[in-house]
Enzyme design. Structure first.
Site, PDB file in Angstrom:
ATOM      1  N   LYS A   3      63.282  44.070  18.831  1.00 15.81           N
ATOM      2  CA  LYS A   3      64.390  43.267  19.351  1.00 15.81           C
ATOM      3  C   LYS A   3      65.196  42.738  18.169  1.00 15.81           C
ATOM      4  O   LYS A   3      64.664  42.075  17.288  1.00 15.81           O
ATOM      5  CB  LYS A   3      63.861  42.095  20.186  1.00 15.81           C
ATOM      6  CG  LYS A   3      64.942  41.068  20.574  1.00 15.81           C
ATOM      7  CD  LYS A   3      64.390  39.914  21.421  1.00 15.81           C
ATOM      8  CE  LYS A   3      65.450  38.828  21.641  1.00 15.81           C
ATOM      9  NZ  LYS A   3      64.937  37.674  22.426  1.00 15.81           N
TER      10      LYS A   3
ATOM     11  N   ASP B  41      71.039  34.216  19.116  1.00 11.52           N
ATOM     12  CA  ASP B  41      70.877  34.022  20.558  1.00 11.52           C
ATOM     13  C   ASP B  41      71.352  32.627  20.949  1.00 11.52           C
ATOM     14  O   ASP B  41      70.612  31.653  20.842  1.00 11.52           O
ATOM     15  CB  ASP B  41      69.394  34.217  20.925  1.00 11.52           C
ATOM     16  CG  ASP B  41      69.159  34.077  22.432  1.00 11.52           C
ATOM     17  OD1 ASP B  41      70.149  34.040  23.189  1.00 11.52           O
ATOM     18  OD2 ASP B  41      67.969  34.023  22.836  1.00 11.52           O
TER      19      ASP B  41
ATOM     20  N   LYS C  40      71.925  27.650  25.479  1.00 16.81           N
ATOM     21  CA  LYS C  40      70.798  26.857  25.006  1.00 16.81           C
ATOM     22  C   LYS C  40      71.299  25.498  24.526  1.00 16.81           C
ATOM     23  O   LYS C  40      72.401  25.402  23.994  1.00 16.81           O
ATOM     24  CB  LYS C  40      70.125  27.548  23.809  1.00 16.81           C
ATOM     25  CG  LYS C  40      69.320  28.789  24.129  1.00 16.81           C
ATOM     26  CD  LYS C  40      68.730  29.375  22.845  1.00 16.81           C
ATOM     27  CE  LYS C  40      67.988  30.681  23.094  1.00 16.81           C
ATOM     28  NZ  LYS C  40      66.753  30.529  23.885  1.00 16.81           N
TER      29      LYS C  40
ATOM     30  N   ASP D 212      66.058  35.658  15.932  1.00 15.96           N
ATOM     31  CA  ASP D 212      65.799  36.453  17.128  1.00 15.96           C
ATOM     32  C   ASP D 212      65.888  37.960  16.875  1.00 15.96           C
ATOM     33  O   ASP D 212      65.790  38.753  17.804  1.00 15.96           O
ATOM     34  CB  ASP D 212      66.776  36.025  18.236  1.00 15.96           C
ATOM     35  CG  ASP D 212      66.154  36.060  19.617  1.00 15.96           C
ATOM     36  OD1 ASP D 212      64.920  36.185  19.714  1.00 15.96           O
ATOM     37  OD2 ASP D 212      66.923  35.996  20.607  1.00 15.96           O
TER      38      ASP D 212
ATOM     39  N   ASP E 125      70.172  34.093  29.092  1.00 17.24           N
ATOM     40  CA  ASP E 125      69.303  33.778  27.954  1.00 17.24           C
ATOM     41  C   ASP E 125      68.045  34.650  27.953  1.00 17.24           C
ATOM     42  O   ASP E 125      67.283  34.652  26.991  1.00 17.24           O
ATOM     43  CB  ASP E 125      68.936  32.287  27.982  1.00 17.24           C
ATOM     44  CG  ASP E 125      68.386  31.797  26.652  1.00 17.24           C
ATOM     45  OD1 ASP E 125      68.516  32.534  25.648  1.00 17.24           O
ATOM     46  OD2 ASP E 125      67.833  30.686  26.625  1.00 17.24           O
TER      47      ASP E 125
ATOM     48  N   GLU F 133      67.921  37.714  27.401  1.00 16.91           N
ATOM     49  CA  GLU F 133      68.700  38.866  26.941  1.00 16.91           C
ATOM     50  C   GLU F 133      67.861  39.904  26.210  1.00 16.91           C
ATOM     51  O   GLU F 133      68.212  41.078  26.181  1.00 16.91           O
ATOM     52  CB  GLU F 133      69.846  38.383  26.039  1.00 16.91           C
ATOM     53  CG  GLU F 133      69.478  38.157  24.553  1.00 16.91           C
ATOM     54  CD  GLU F 133      68.438  37.064  24.312  1.00 16.91           C
ATOM     55  OE1 GLU F 133      68.269  36.204  25.197  1.00 16.91           O
ATOM     56  OE2 GLU F 133      67.775  37.093  23.251  1.00 16.91           O
TER      57      GLU F 133
ATOM     58  N   ARG G  29      64.916  41.249  26.810  1.00 15.03           N
ATOM     59  CA  ARG G  29      64.384  42.324  27.660  1.00 15.03           C
ATOM     60  C   ARG G  29      65.487  43.274  28.109  1.00 15.03           C
ATOM     61  O   ARG G  29      65.261  44.459  28.316  1.00 15.03           O
ATOM     62  CB  ARG G  29      63.647  41.704  28.861  1.00 15.03           C
ATOM     63  CG  ARG G  29      64.513  40.973  29.842  1.00 15.03           C
ATOM     64  CD  ARG G  29      63.735  40.018  30.725  1.00 15.03           C
ATOM     65  NE  ARG G  29      63.338  38.799  30.006  1.00 15.03           N
ATOM     66  CZ  ARG G  29      62.617  37.819  30.548  1.00 15.03           C
ATOM     67  NH1 ARG G  29      62.212  37.902  31.811  1.00 15.03           N
ATOM     68  NH2 ARG G  29      62.302  36.759  29.835  1.00 15.03           N
TER      69      ARG G  29
HETATM   70  N1  BES Z   1      64.896  34.366  21.921  1.00 16.94           N
HETATM   71  C1  BES Z   1      64.407  33.627  23.024  1.00 16.94           C
HETATM   72  C2  BES Z   1      62.903  33.306  22.920  1.00 16.94           C
HETATM   73  C3  BES Z   1      62.482  32.442  21.770  1.00 16.94           C
HETATM   74  C4  BES Z   1      62.312  31.080  21.938  1.00 16.94           C
HETATM   75  C5  BES Z   1      62.205  32.991  20.527  1.00 16.94           C
HETATM   76  C6  BES Z   1      61.918  30.289  20.879  1.00 16.94           C
HETATM   77  C7  BES Z   1      61.794  32.193  19.463  1.00 16.94           C
HETATM   78  C8  BES Z   1      61.645  30.847  19.644  1.00 16.94           C
HETATM   79  C9  BES Z   1      64.635  34.401  24.306  1.00 16.94           C
HETATM   80  O1  BES Z   1      65.755  35.205  24.321  1.00 16.94           O
HETATM   81  C10 BES Z   1      64.800  33.416  25.406  1.00 16.94           C
HETATM   82  O2  BES Z   1      65.758  32.685  25.371  1.00 16.94           O
HETATM   83  N2  BES Z   1      63.883  33.419  26.363  1.00 16.94           N
HETATM   84  C11 BES Z   1      63.947  32.526  27.465  1.00 16.94           C
HETATM   85  C12 BES Z   1      63.670  33.325  28.710  1.00 16.94           C
HETATM   86  C13 BES Z   1      63.948  32.581  29.981  1.00 16.94           C
HETATM   87  C14 BES Z   1      65.439  32.313  30.114  1.00 16.94           C
HETATM   88  C15 BES Z   1      63.472  33.425  31.137  1.00 16.94           C
HETATM   89  C16 BES Z   1      62.892  31.449  27.266  1.00 16.94           C
HETATM   90  O3  BES Z   1      61.822  31.740  26.728  1.00 16.94           O
HETATM   91  O4  BES Z   1      63.164  30.304  27.594  1.00 16.94           O
HETATM   92 ZN    ZN Z   2      66.437  35.864  22.510  1.00 11.83          ZN
HETATM   93 MN    MN Z   3      67.502  34.168  24.900  1.00  6.95          MN
END
Ligand code: BES
Ligand code: ZN
Ligand code: MN
Length: 500
Positions: free
Chosen positions: A266, A271, A278, A289, A348, A350, A352
């Site tokens: 990824k 992000d 966020k 990310d 968010d 994104e 996947r």
């Molecule tokens: N890049 C983030 C996950 C992340 C969080 C990586 C903290 C490193 C540190 C990912 O894209 C994300 O935002 N995931 C969301 C998914 C949710 C919206 C289903 C999450 O984990 O909150």
């Molecule tokens: Zn992300």
């Molecule tokens: Mn995200």
């Protein structure tokens, strides 16, 4: 992008009377057993028992990671020249020194020594350790020469010009250098700020690294991505002025008839969360990310230098998740490259969506196995903490290979279940699947269930590195910021696979 990706440290093995060689610092290992290594004994002899006294009085400690630095002791060298500074380093119980501990120990030493400029450092650990452990020492020392303070006007880290390794095998030094340098390439890219590192500049850096080590490099720009039907990657990147890229790296070290292993990363270079934006606290470190993609690049660099007899294709899916009138939206339905339709319910989630297309390109290469690395979910950090990688798989046997390699490198991993019922949570009312689970429960697993839809029947392991890829605070053996986690595990696993 033209960055100095690697600190200019030259590593070489050396033999002979290290006490009579000029250097800026001589690092001498002292173990727990009480009997001193030949070099430590010589120092002790030539200083009338200074070292034995120092250990007996507790001034010098033999516990692993304890450091004692002092100006050179008079009379230790037999010629005029000797080390300017001595550092005694506790190595602990030598029998317990595995690769992970050796890596951390050497890194701890170097992190202390790079606080001021030193030209030449010599390590004499005095341990008759295996080539594998020697390799880890060298890699760790190199990792200790780099950190996240790359934009200090006044440098905080002064990497030495060269490190000499007393009584180490030249090939272990060479291999350790390949690993250490590659970890630093990965960390440097992850630590780069998002105004410097974006899909195109990541692709440029990947091309530069690839060309340096003899990887074949293919880059899909937005036109090619469109022609290839990579609508999911394009959707995530749509709001950015920095268009997406897909980087495909190939190392063909075995006959072309052998099915390759695919490594997928990824590479969301920033992000913001997109329209599902966020909050500041959650966005601050989101330059990290793209750690999955940077780790794939670092691992590919290592195996190319090692000339591993195995075929590996590395794929980095690069996009910046931003906000504009062109943003992908909640309710959008995207037909992925593979054909599966995706309803977007949270922009968010994104990673996947990007990986859906990248995994499909991976499958098209008819791989024998796919391993993906992604800073995918906060849920994985809630479940496992900041330091542990979450593993999810459709193949228990492949996953146990990875777990064994991770154990060898002391990189903490833990497998999470992939029961069928979790798949229910990503069913959409309007499309084949949706990009978030029904609730936040089991978020790391529902994300993996989403990815599983795109790997066909290929044995696959997903590594959620959201926690360990980027450290909030420093430890004695590493700076805060990018860690390069899983690079050593990937290389170890590929080495084992190449040999079988
Ligand atoms: N890049 C983030 C996950 C992340 C969080 C990586 C903290 C490193 C540190 C990912 O894209 C994300 O935002 N995931 C969301 C998914 C949710 C919206 C289903 C999450 O984990 O909150
Ligand atoms: Zn992300
Ligand atoms: Mn995200």
């Amino acid at each position: 992008m033209n960055l100095p990706l690697i600190p200019p440290v030259k590593n070489e093995s050396l033999n002979g009377d290290v006490l009579s060689m000029a250097c800026d610092c001589l690092v001498v290992g002292i173990g727990e057993s009480g009997n001193l290594s030949p070099i430590a004994s010589l120092i002790d002899e030539r200083t009338s028992g200074w070292l034995t006294n120092a250990i007996a009085s507790g001034a010098a400690k033999t516990k692993r990671g304890e450091l004692l630095t002092l100006p050179t002791l008079p009379g230790i060298g037999q010629t005029g020249s000797c080390a300017a500074v001595l550092m005694f380093v506790g190595t602990g119980d030598l029998a317990q020194l595995d690769r992970g501990k050796a890596f951390d120990l050497a890194s701890t030493v170097m992190r202390r020594l790079v606080d001021s400029p030193r030209n030449h450092i010599v390590f004499s650990l005095g341990t008759p350790c295996s080539p594998e452990v020697q390799e880890a020492f060298v890699a760790g020392a190199i990792a200790g020469c780099a950190g996240q303070s790359n934009y200090f006007s006044d440098p905080a880290i002064h990497p030495p010009a060269s490190i000499g390794w007393h009584d180490f095998s030249p090939s272990a030094v060479a291999l350790g250098t390949m690993i250490g340098d590659s970890i630093n390439v990965t960390r440097r890219l992850v630590n780069e700020p998002p105004n410097v590192l974006y899909p195109e500049s990541f692709a440029d850096a990947a091309a530069a690294v690839g060309n340096e080590v003899g990887l074949s490099v293919e880059i899909w720009d937005e036109t090619r991505l469109d022609a290839e039907g990579c609508r999911a990657i394009l959707a995530v990147g749509a709001a950015s002025i920095r268009p997406p890229r897909l980087v495909i790296l190939r190392h063909y070290g075995a006959p072309s008839t052998q099915a390759p292993v695919a490594l997928v990363g990824k590479g969301v270079t920033f992000d913001s969360g997109g329209l599902s934006i966020k909050p500041t606290d959650g966005m601050t470190d989101m330059k990290c990310d793209m750690a999955g993609a940077a780790t794939v690049l670092g691992a590919m660099r290592t195996i190319a230098l090692m000339k591993l007899p195995i075929n590996v294709v590395g794929l980095c899916g690069l996009a910046e998740n931003m906000i504009s009138g062109a943003s992908y939206k909640l309710g959008d339905v995207i037909e992925s490259r593979q054909g599966t339709t995706i309803e977007i319910l949270n922009t968010d989630a994104e990673g996947r969506v990007v990986l859906a297309d990248v995994l499909d390109v991976a499958v098209q290469n008819k791989p024998s196995a796919i391993v993906d690395l992604a800073t995918l979910t906060g849920a994985c950090m809630v479940g496992l903490g900041r330091d542990v990688v979450g593993l999810m798989t459709n193949s228990e046997s492949l996953c146990s290979e990875i777990i064994a390699a991770a154990k060898q490198e002391s990189e903490p991993v833990w497998q999470l279940p992939m029961f069928e019922m979790y798949g229910e949570h990503i069913k959409s009312k309007v499309a084949d699947i949706k990009n978030t689970g029904d609730a936040r429960w089991g978020g790391a697993i529902t994300a993996a269930k989403f990815l599983e839809r795109f790997v066909d029947d290929v044995p696959w392991v997903h590594m959620d590195i959201a926690g360990p890829a980027f450290a909030e605070s420093p430890k004695p053996h590493r700076d805060a910021g990018a860690t390069g986690v899983m690079l050593r595990t990937l290389v170890s696993w590929l080495k084992i696979r190449a040999a079988s």
